[in-house]
Design an enzyme around this catalytic site. Sequence first.
Site, PDB file in Angstrom:
ATOM      1  N   LYS A  37       0.818  -1.396  -0.050  1.00  0.00           N
ATOM      2  CA  LYS A  37       0.039  -0.038  -0.007  1.00  0.00           C
ATOM      3  C   LYS A  37       0.867   1.163  -0.042  1.00  0.00           C
ATOM      4  O   LYS A  37       2.128   1.321   0.312  1.00  0.00           O
ATOM      5  CB  LYS A  37      -0.966   0.047   1.222  1.00  0.00           C
ATOM      6  CG  LYS A  37      -0.129   0.029   2.521  1.00  0.00           C
ATOM      7  CD  LYS A  37      -0.879  -0.303   3.752  1.00  0.00           C
ATOM      8  CE  LYS A  37      -0.389  -0.431   4.902  1.00  0.00           C
ATOM      9  NZ  LYS A  37      -0.688  -1.313   6.093  1.00  0.00           N
ATOM     10  N   ARG A 130     -10.096  -0.476  15.096  1.00  0.00           N
ATOM     11  CA  ARG A 130      -9.804   0.452  13.918  1.00  0.00           C
ATOM     12  C   ARG A 130     -10.512   0.185  12.691  1.00  0.00           C
ATOM     13  O   ARG A 130     -11.365   1.011  12.370  1.00  0.00           O
ATOM     14  CB  ARG A 130      -8.174   0.670  13.494  1.00  0.00           C
ATOM     15  CG  ARG A 130      -7.771   1.454  12.613  1.00  0.00           C
ATOM     16  CD  ARG A 130      -6.209   1.322  12.355  1.00  0.00           C
ATOM     17  NE  ARG A 130      -6.059   0.005  11.725  1.00  0.00           N
ATOM     18  CZ  ARG A 130      -4.976  -0.296  10.998  1.00  0.00           C
ATOM     19  NH1 ARG A 130      -4.047   0.655  10.963  1.00  0.00           N
ATOM     20  NH2 ARG A 130      -4.912  -1.420  10.428  1.00  0.00           N
ATOM     21  N   TYR A 246      18.020  29.317  10.019  1.00  0.00           N
ATOM     22  CA  TYR A 246      16.835  30.078  10.369  1.00  0.00           C
ATOM     23  C   TYR A 246      16.901  30.237  11.936  1.00  0.00           C
ATOM     24  O   TYR A 246      17.117  29.131  12.745  1.00  0.00           O
ATOM     25  CB  TYR A 246      15.568  29.343   9.836  1.00  0.00           C
ATOM     26  CG  TYR A 246      15.122  29.697   8.637  1.00  0.00           C
ATOM     27  CD1 TYR A 246      15.051  31.028   7.882  1.00  0.00           C
ATOM     28  CD2 TYR A 246      15.163  28.702   7.763  1.00  0.00           C
ATOM     29  CE1 TYR A 246      14.862  31.119   6.658  1.00  0.00           C
ATOM     30  CE2 TYR A 246      14.821  28.792   6.148  1.00  0.00           C
ATOM     31  CZ  TYR A 246      14.512  30.164   5.982  1.00  0.00           C
ATOM     32  OH  TYR A 246      14.459  30.645   4.503  1.00  0.00           O
ATOM     33  N   MET A 294      13.699  24.499   3.549  1.00  0.00           N
ATOM     34  CA  MET A 294      12.691  23.745   2.681  1.00  0.00           C
ATOM     35  C   MET A 294      13.657  22.921   1.558  1.00  0.00           C
ATOM     36  O   MET A 294      13.305  21.840   1.249  1.00  0.00           O
ATOM     37  CB  MET A 294      11.828  24.753   1.926  1.00  0.00           C
ATOM     38  CG  MET A 294      10.909  24.228   0.836  1.00  0.00           C
ATOM     39  SD  MET A 294       9.590  25.386   0.847  1.00  0.00           S
ATOM     40  CE  MET A 294       9.006  24.743  -0.777  1.00  0.00           C
TER      41      MET A 294
HETATM   42  C1  PLP Z   1       0.037  -2.151   6.671  1.00  0.00           C
HETATM   43  C2  PLP Z   1      -0.742  -3.339   6.748  1.00  0.00           C
HETATM   44  C3  PLP Z   1       0.244  -4.541   7.200  1.00  0.00           C
HETATM   45  C4  PLP Z   1       1.756  -4.447   7.224  1.00  0.00           C
HETATM   46  O1  PLP Z   1       2.147  -3.954   8.296  1.00  0.00           O
HETATM   47  P1  PLP Z   1       3.769  -3.585   8.858  1.00  0.00           P
HETATM   48  O2  PLP Z   1       3.561  -3.177   9.888  1.00  0.00           O
HETATM   49  O3  PLP Z   1       4.222  -2.715   7.754  1.00  0.00           O
HETATM   50  O4  PLP Z   1       4.516  -4.979   8.638  1.00  0.00           O
HETATM   51  C5  PLP Z   1      -0.283  -5.807   7.224  1.00  0.00           C
HETATM   52  N1  PLP Z   1      -1.858  -5.841   7.446  1.00  0.00           N
HETATM   53  C6  PLP Z   1      -2.598  -5.073   7.243  1.00  0.00           C
HETATM   54  C7  PLP Z   1      -3.989  -4.976   7.380  1.00  0.00           C
HETATM   55  C8  PLP Z   1      -1.898  -3.400   7.088  1.00  0.00           C
HETATM   56  O5  PLP Z   1      -2.811  -2.572   7.300  1.00  0.00           O
END
Ligand code: PLP
Length: 346
Positions: A37, A130, A246, A294
Amino acid sequence: MSFPAPSRLRLDGEALVNNWKAMARLSGIAGTGAAVKADAYGLGARHVVPRLWEAGCRDFFVAHWAEAEAIADLIPPSNISVLNGVNADEFALARSMGAVPVLNTPGQIMAWRNAGGGRCHVMVDSGMNRLGLGPEQVSAQLFDGLEVDILMSHLASADEDVEQNAMQLGRFKELSSAISAERKSLANSAGVVLGPDYHFDLTRPGIALYGAAVVENLAEAIHAVVRIEARILQVRHLGAGEPVGYNASWQTQQPTTLITVAYGYADGYARAFANCGTVIVNGHICPVVGRVSMDLITIAVGKDQAPEEGDWVEIGFDLQAASQASGISPYELLTKLGNRSERLWA
Ligand SMILES: *Cc1c(COP(=O)(O)O)cnc(C)c1O
C-alpha cells in the site's frame, strides 16, 4: 534538455528481495505476502511488486482500488487484495478489475453478496478497534454463502511485549472458528516475530521488507533498501560564535567547516532532524546543524574530510536510528520521501 536531479534515492532490489525471503523464513510453514500500500511505502509499487512476485510472493495488499489498478498490469489482479474495502460507487470497476476486496463492515458484506458475491476477504477486529467487523457484528447469517478466501485481523501492538498480543490472538482464534474461510492471517512484520502461534496460513509483512527492523529480533535479518544521496552546494569555513540557519538555532563553538547540502523538507527530510540528523561525508558521520530549510540543510564537518562543492554526500537514513533521533516513525519517514529525487533501482 534535462537537468540532473539534485538528489537521488538508491533503491536496492536485492535487499528488498532478501528482506522478503527473511520474513518468509521467519514465517515458517505459513505463506508470506507483502503489504505494498501507499506505493509500497513510498518506494514505488511498480518496482517492488515484480521483484517480490519473482521471489515467490503471491499475496499483495494495497489500501485503495486506485493502488490496485496501478499494479494490475504487472501481476494477476486476483493476487491483489484491497484492504480498505469497497464502496458502492467502486463496485462495478472493482469487479471488472478482479482484485479482491477485504470487506470490513456488515454493509460491505451485504452489498458484495447483493452484487453477485464471489471470492472476497474479510477483516475482523480482534481488539485494535480500527477497521474490521467487531465481534458483536459477526453472525452465521452474515456469512451465509459468502466465499471467504482470507479471514484476517490486525495486531495493534505487535512491536511491544504486551498482553494485548495474546488477547488479540485469543479473540482471533475464537472469531475464526466461527467463520469458514480458505486461509487465516494475523501477523504484520512485528507479528511474524511473535512466533508460530501468530502465523496461521499467511503473514503480511510490510515495513520490514523496506528495511525497518521494527523489533530488535529483526535487526540481523533486515537490511536497508533506501539510501539517499544529495549534493554539496557550498563549503565555508566559519570562525567561532557564528549563527547558522533560520532563527540561529545553532552557533559555532570553534572554527568550523560548514557544508550546505541540497536536501530539505520539500524532499521529505523532516524539520524534526534540525540539530539531530546526520550526513555521511567521505565516510564520516557528521551532524546536521541548525534548522532544516525547505531545500537545504547545513552540516558541520571535521577538518580531515575536505568536502568539495559539487560532491555527493549520503543523508543518514538508517531507519531505526533516524526514527529514534527524530521521533518520526519509520513508516512516516519512508512514505514522505519526495519525488524530487532521482530514483535509481539496482
Ligand atoms: C499495513 C498493514 C500490514 C503491514 O504492516 P507492517 O507493520 O508494515 O508490517 C499488514 N496488514 C494490514 C491489514 C495492514 O494494514
